[in-house]
Design an enzyme around this catalytic site. Sequence first.
Site, short mmCIF file in Angstrom:
data_model
loop_
_atom_site.label_atom_id
_atom_site.label_comp_id
_atom_site.label_asym_id
_atom_site.label_seq_id
_atom_site.Cartn_x
_atom_site.Cartn_y
_atom_site.Cartn_z
N ARG A 217 -29.72 11.96 17.10
CA ARG A 217 -31.07 12.52 17.31
C ARG A 217 -32.13 11.59 16.71
NH1 ARG A 217 -35.08 13.59 19.96
NH2 ARG A 217 -36.82 14.26 18.75
N HIS A 244 -35.39 26.84 14.25
CA HIS A 244 -34.71 26.63 15.53
C HIS A 244 -34.43 25.13 15.69
CE1 HIS A 244 -34.37 26.26 19.97
NE2 HIS A 244 -33.89 27.48 19.90
N THR A 342 -28.91 24.50 21.60
CA THR A 342 -28.54 24.42 20.19
C THR A 342 -27.24 23.60 20.10
OG1 THR A 342 -29.51 26.59 19.94
CG2 THR A 342 -28.12 25.84 18.14
N LYS A 442 -34.37 34.17 27.36
CA LYS A 442 -35.27 33.36 26.55
C LYS A 442 -36.63 34.04 26.47
CE LYS A 442 -33.68 29.62 24.80
NZ LYS A 442 -34.08 28.34 24.17
N LYS A 528 -17.30 43.53 33.66
CA LYS A 528 -18.47 42.93 32.98
C LYS A 528 -19.74 43.41 33.64
CE LYS A 528 -16.84 38.50 31.31
NZ LYS A 528 -16.44 37.30 31.99
P1 M24 Z 1 -31.33 27.12 22.86
N1 M24 Z 1 -36.24 23.91 30.97
C1 M24 Z 1 -35.52 24.99 31.32
N2 M24 Z 1 -34.69 25.66 30.46
C2 M24 Z 1 -34.60 25.18 29.21
C3 M24 Z 1 -35.32 24.03 28.77
C4 M24 Z 1 -36.17 23.39 29.71
N3 M24 Z 1 -36.91 22.33 29.41
N4 M24 Z 1 -34.99 23.81 27.49
C5 M24 Z 1 -34.11 24.78 27.13
N5 M24 Z 1 -33.88 25.61 28.15
C6 M24 Z 1 -33.04 26.81 28.20
O1 M24 Z 1 -32.22 28.06 22.13
C7 M24 Z 1 -31.73 26.54 28.94
O2 M24 Z 1 -31.30 27.74 29.58
C8 M24 Z 1 -33.03 25.10 23.01
O3 M24 Z 1 -33.83 25.67 23.73
C9 M24 Z 1 -33.31 23.76 22.45
C10 M24 Z 1 -32.49 23.25 21.44
C11 M24 Z 1 -32.75 21.99 20.91
C12 M24 Z 1 -33.84 21.24 21.39
O4 M24 Z 1 -31.82 25.62 22.65
C13 M24 Z 1 -30.79 26.17 27.82
O5 M24 Z 1 -29.42 26.37 28.16
C14 M24 Z 1 -34.65 21.76 22.39
C15 M24 Z 1 -34.39 23.04 22.94
C16 M24 Z 1 -35.76 20.99 22.88
N6 M24 Z 1 -36.55 21.32 23.88
O6 M24 Z 1 -37.44 20.33 24.05
C17 M24 Z 1 -37.18 19.41 23.11
N7 M24 Z 1 -36.15 19.81 22.40
C18 M24 Z 1 -37.94 18.19 23.02
C19 M24 Z 1 -39.03 18.01 23.83
C20 M24 Z 1 -39.73 16.84 23.77
O7 M24 Z 1 -29.90 27.12 22.49
C21 M24 Z 1 -31.25 27.10 26.72
O8 M24 Z 1 -32.66 27.15 26.86
C22 M24 Z 1 -39.39 15.85 22.90
C23 M24 Z 1 -38.30 16.02 22.08
C24 M24 Z 1 -37.58 17.20 22.15
F1 M24 Z 1 -36.54 17.34 21.36
C25 M24 Z 1 -30.85 26.63 25.35
O9 M24 Z 1 -31.49 27.42 24.40
#
Ligand code: M24
Length: 545
Positions: A217, A244, A342, A442, A528
């Site tokens: 990361r 988170h 995650t 979500k 289910k």
């Molecule tokens: P968690 N579009 C659609 N669905 C999305 C999505 C997206 N862009 N992002 C996540 N999901 C949905 O709570 C999917 O169904 C996160 O959401 C998570 C974890 C770590 C990092 O996890 C997916 O299966 C990030 C999100 C993250 N998002 O943006 C960035 N990091 C980021 C942006 C810009 O388990 C579910 O949410 C620059 C750097 C970054 F890191 C997962 O939900």
Amino acid sequence: MEHENILFGPKPFYPIADGTAGEQMYDALKEYAKIAGCIALTDGHTKENVLYEDIFKVTCRLANSLTNYGLDTNSTIAICSENNLQFFLPVIAALYIGVTVTSVNDKYSERELLHNFDITKPSVIFCSVQTFKRILTVKTKLKYIKTIVIINHNNGFQGYHGLNSFISNYCDSDFDIKNFKPNSFDRSNQIAFVMYSSGTTGLAKGVMISHKNLILRFSICKDPTFGNQINPTTPILTVIPFQHSFGMFTTLGYLTCGFRIIIMHTFEERLFLQLLQDYKVESTLLVPTLMSLFAKSSLIENYDFSHLKEIASGGAPLSKEISEIVRKRFTLDFVRQGYGLTETTSAILITPDTDVRAGSTGKVVPLHAAKVVDISNGRILGPNQPGELYFKGDMIMKGYCNNAEATSAIIDKDGWLRSGDIAYYDEDAHFYIIDRLKSLIKYKGFQVAPAEIEAVLLEHPDIIDAGVTGIDDEHAGQIPAAAVVLKKGKQLTEDVVKNFVSGQLSPMKWLRGGVRFLDEIPKGPTGKVDREHLKEMLQKHKSKL
Ligand code: M24
């Protein structure tokens, strides 16, 4: 991995660093601490600053104190706090010495905290003044919690230490920072974090993130195409909750780059815009709910955003329309999207700033691979064919904590992680997320597991069956809604059922989508809950109200 339809991210811009995430963090902080007056964090609400020098000194002393308290690579500490200037101090100190950190949502109810702590059994809880009361109640029920430290209080209260008094009490009296070094250990096997996720099904599980996962990361954060140029003092504004993975690993990454991170614990529209302007912010992170808010905001035109280079959004689906409106309103070249789970540590698809496609969640990040699989026959699909997304690479979690069965259900023998999302990629390898196969809801980017709400509903003496699903909501993305079957002869009102849930679960899990009383919950052949059918019924019910 030679299939022509497997998509690989590019080579990393910088070679992957040696050592542990703690060693890398230590080296970075030590370097930035040498720059006089280099600000690491600014509290957007109070305007208070913390210097890199302060963070470096305190984390080294705290690491020594934690060791003297008796913690080592077999120990786990928890952090339960809203975003504040002290949040990362115990996190970084633990990284130095290989103590595992588990991060719990600061809004969690007692019930939710008990469930999560039972997975990881932390011995010390670092909480805030705001979360102390709940943590104290939980401590009385869990024998493995030895003590509580209140991070945003100097001396502590009710017999528990504040951060400073903990350090004064346990740090070596002759501690000399020159002699302190972070520990070395096996970065692939040492667990840096246990985060929580329900994965594709069921209740929250502990997601084990290794030091190696974190190193990857950090590397992507510094990649000029997928992350930010390393330029100490670059101002970044974040409102993403640190507890988170999205907030935790973006912010830790920023600290390895020497950025000035302006933080907010609660989103306030005017203040957010004021901070963007006053601190000449170059990059900010949002969730789609806030992108929608800014698409309609009447305040934007009153501020100067000439320094802003990027807005990044992630955590939930962002429509192309909203993304384009926001981009134009802030006069940006592009909106960066990130997509992650995650279970993937951080974003695994990110918009490369050299190759932007509006509406796409981006391309595979360096050193990772993705494939789209036909859910009916397991075949790997080519461009423009929707299927389930799978990922492979060194950011994929080590597994679920003490749960080999759940781990093998989500990571196959070749190391591919099932995302539970339906997506396709175009001819140029840009990904588009179109649906969610898994039951996860979500709400404003936060995870809500239907199984958890169903379990609470079934504890009501008059409810004999329950089904929960997310229904679409313009403001929050999705909101939880329930169908319940009552015992013969019993009657309940919608409000009674809603209050029963809100009495036990945190606000993101409240039944804002309503409750419907049915004779039977729609179920599939294996018993289910048929969530697709249920969603249709509950969505219709809601729109009639
Ligand atoms: P968690 N579009 C659609 N669905 C999305 C999505 C997206 N862009 N992002 C996540 N999901 C949905 O709570 C999917 O169904 C996160 O959401 C998570 C974890 C770590 C990092 O996890 C997916 O299966 C990030 C999100 C993250 N998002 O943006 C960035 N990091 C980021 C942006 C810009 O388990 C579910 O949410 C620059 C750097 C970054 F890191 C997962 O939900």
